[in-house]
Design a protein around this motif. Structure first.
Motif, short mmCIF file in Angstrom:
data_model
loop_
_atom_site.label_atom_id
_atom_site.label_comp_id
_atom_site.label_asym_id
_atom_site.label_seq_id
_atom_site.Cartn_x
_atom_site.Cartn_y
_atom_site.Cartn_z
N GLY A 1 66.43 -4.00 49.43
CA GLY A 1 65.52 -3.81 48.55
C GLY A 1 65.03 -5.28 48.11
O GLY A 1 65.16 -6.32 48.75
N THR A 2 64.58 -5.34 46.65
CA THR A 2 64.03 -6.58 46.32
C THR A 2 64.86 -7.08 45.00
O THR A 2 64.89 -6.14 43.90
N LEU A 3 65.12 -8.17 44.95
CA LEU A 3 65.61 -8.72 43.50
C LEU A 3 64.55 -9.90 43.19
O LEU A 3 64.51 -10.88 43.87
N THR A 4 64.37 -9.97 41.82
CA THR A 4 63.35 -11.18 41.39
C THR A 4 63.70 -11.44 40.04
O THR A 4 64.37 -10.67 39.20
N ALA A 5 63.40 -12.67 39.84
CA ALA A 5 63.78 -13.24 38.31
C ALA A 5 62.47 -14.07 37.78
O ALA A 5 61.90 -14.76 38.68
N GLY A 6 62.13 -13.90 36.34
CA GLY A 6 61.16 -14.42 36.00
C GLY A 6 60.57 -13.51 34.86
O GLY A 6 61.08 -12.55 33.95
N ARG A 7 59.24 -13.83 34.42
CA ARG A 7 58.25 -12.98 33.80
C ARG A 7 57.59 -11.71 34.50
O ARG A 7 56.86 -12.07 35.42
N GLN A 8 57.88 -10.42 34.32
CA GLN A 8 57.35 -9.36 35.21
C GLN A 8 57.27 -8.08 34.65
O GLN A 8 57.70 -8.10 33.37
N TYR A 9 56.63 -7.16 35.43
CA TYR A 9 56.51 -5.81 34.66
C TYR A 9 57.78 -5.09 34.92
O TYR A 9 58.83 -5.41 35.67
N SER A 10 58.09 -4.18 33.90
CA SER A 10 59.30 -3.10 33.84
C SER A 10 59.06 -2.50 35.21
O SER A 10 57.89 -1.93 35.61
N VAL A 11 60.01 -1.68 35.64
CA VAL A 11 60.17 -0.80 36.71
C VAL A 11 59.58 0.60 36.15
O VAL A 11 58.69 1.51 36.87
#
Length: 396
Positions: free
Chosen positions: A107-117
């Motif tokens: 899967g995908t793991l990201t960090a920062g300012r982003q959209y909710s799932v």
């Protein structure tokens, strides 16, 4: 020696070429401009330059780091075509800014300012986040109270999205409040699931926000860590009066079914602002001094898209939102109708025409008679408001 040096140079060149072939950076974006008409902005008609879809540009990159893993990043900035000014409160990368790793297996793991799932998995079922002037939210549920149209990104967040298991996916987000001595202050917890199989699509999500006025509503860089005192992060009459809530909970479920050239969409959301009066919301819209209680919004939508020709798509939607009221104040009712058409002249360029009509009744979050208040537009002086926008969108 000369042969050895030449071989070394060629080897370095080949390795560099191979490394370059395994990584890439892409520039992308949308430029949109249109003309907006609103029949009642605080009692006056308005004609203005506007946008049907928020203009933006961004950079996204990927690098193969071995073992089936890839490093990824996205930096995305919003702007207003008519003036060139930055969107999202002037943040350079206010739409997205994250880095992470991805794998087909893990899967995908990201960090920062982003959209909710929750938004990733449910927004496509709502007309306002799909075809009805999505970028500026005119067609969303009342003032986008349920964040289906991503009015609020999540800052300081860690996000995981699973691989696709035969059409099924799940994911979650946790946002760190960043407050010394208080682990949970301004935190955000979000989880969602989705399923896609042929003509059938489904998604559901749940979001919990502590101290929502500071945690998610502000676009200022420090909005999640300290009060600004003067900035108005919840500037609308529909729910802006509930800025003093200590929490916000959002449950969204939606789905669509494609039947030939037509696609039918359904969506329901429940949004609750809890423990009113517990947070000092600097600069918030004028409202009663709530001394507790909760305010709940229930929104339902049914919409239809029809691909009349390969280039021409038509759409229509009906949205109903009920505010239950709080602390002795009765609530409000909002009815909205969206109609629109898009015409694609190429894979990257289209023209659009959209119209929106909203009616209101009851008492809004400010304790006054509810007025129509289309998202991304100033509120009406009456219980009715009509908006329309025509324009063009170019993607690159």
């Amino acid at each position: 020696m000369k042969k050895s040096a030449t071989a070394t140079i060629l080897a370095v060149g080949v390795c560099s070429g191979a490394a370059h072939a395994q990584s890439s950076v892409t520039l992308y974006g949308i430029v949109d401009a249109g003309i907006l008409f609103n029949n009642n902005v605080k009692g006056s008609r308005e004609y203005a330059m506007s946008q049907g879809t928020s203009s933006r540009f961004g950079l996204k990159g990927v690098e193969d780091i071995g073992g089936g893993m890839k490093a990824i990043f996205t930096l995305e900035s919003g702007f207003t075509t008519a003036t060139g000014t930055l969107g999202q409160g002037g943040l350079i990368f206010g739409r997205k800014a994250f880095v992470g790793v991805t794998s087909a297996t893990w899967g995908t793991l990201t960090a920062g300012r982003q959209y909710s799932v929750s938004n990733d998995f449910t927004s496509q079922f709502a007309s306002g986040a799909d075809w009805a002037a999505s970028g500026l939210s005119y067609g969303t549920h009342a003032s986008d109270v349920d964040n289906v149209d991503t009015s609020n990104r999540i800052q300081n967040s860690i996000k995981y999205v699973s691989p696709n298991f035969g059409g099924f996916q799940f994911g979650g987000v946790y946002s760190l409040g960043g407050q010394a001595g208080d682990l949970t202050k301004n935190e955000v917890i979000d989880a969602a699931v989705s399923y896609s199989n042929g003509p059938i699509n489904f998604g559901a999500g749940y979001t919990f926000v502590k101290d929502p006025y500071y945690a998610t509503y502000g676009n200022q860089g420090n909005s999640s860590t300290s009060p600004t005192g003067t900035n108005n992060n919840m500037n609308n009459k529909i729910y802006g009066g509930y800025a003093s809530a200590s929490s916000q909970q959002i449950f969204v479920v939606g789905g669509s079914y494609a039947l030939g050239l037509a696609t039918i969409g359904l969506e329901y959301s429940n949004t609750q602002f809890g423990n009113l009066g517990s947070v000092a919301a600097g600069g918030a819209i004028s409202a009663p001094k709530y001394k507790g209680g909760n305010a709940t919004f229930n929104s339902g939508e049914v919409n239809l898209k029809y691909q009349l020709t390969p280039a021409l798509q038509l759409g229509g939607a009906y949205i109903y939102t009920h505010n239950s009221g709080a602390d002795g104040f009765s609530g409000a009712h909002y009815n909205q109708f969206n109609l629109g058409a898009t015409y694609s002249v190429s894979k990257r360029t289209l023209f659009y025409a959209m119209s929106f009509y909203e009616t209101s009744s009851g008492t809004d979050s400010t304790g006054n008679a509810a007025v129509a208040d289309l998202s991304s537009s100033a509120y009406s002086a009456t219980s009715r408001q009509v908006g329309a926008v025509i324009g063009m969108t170019h993607r690159f």
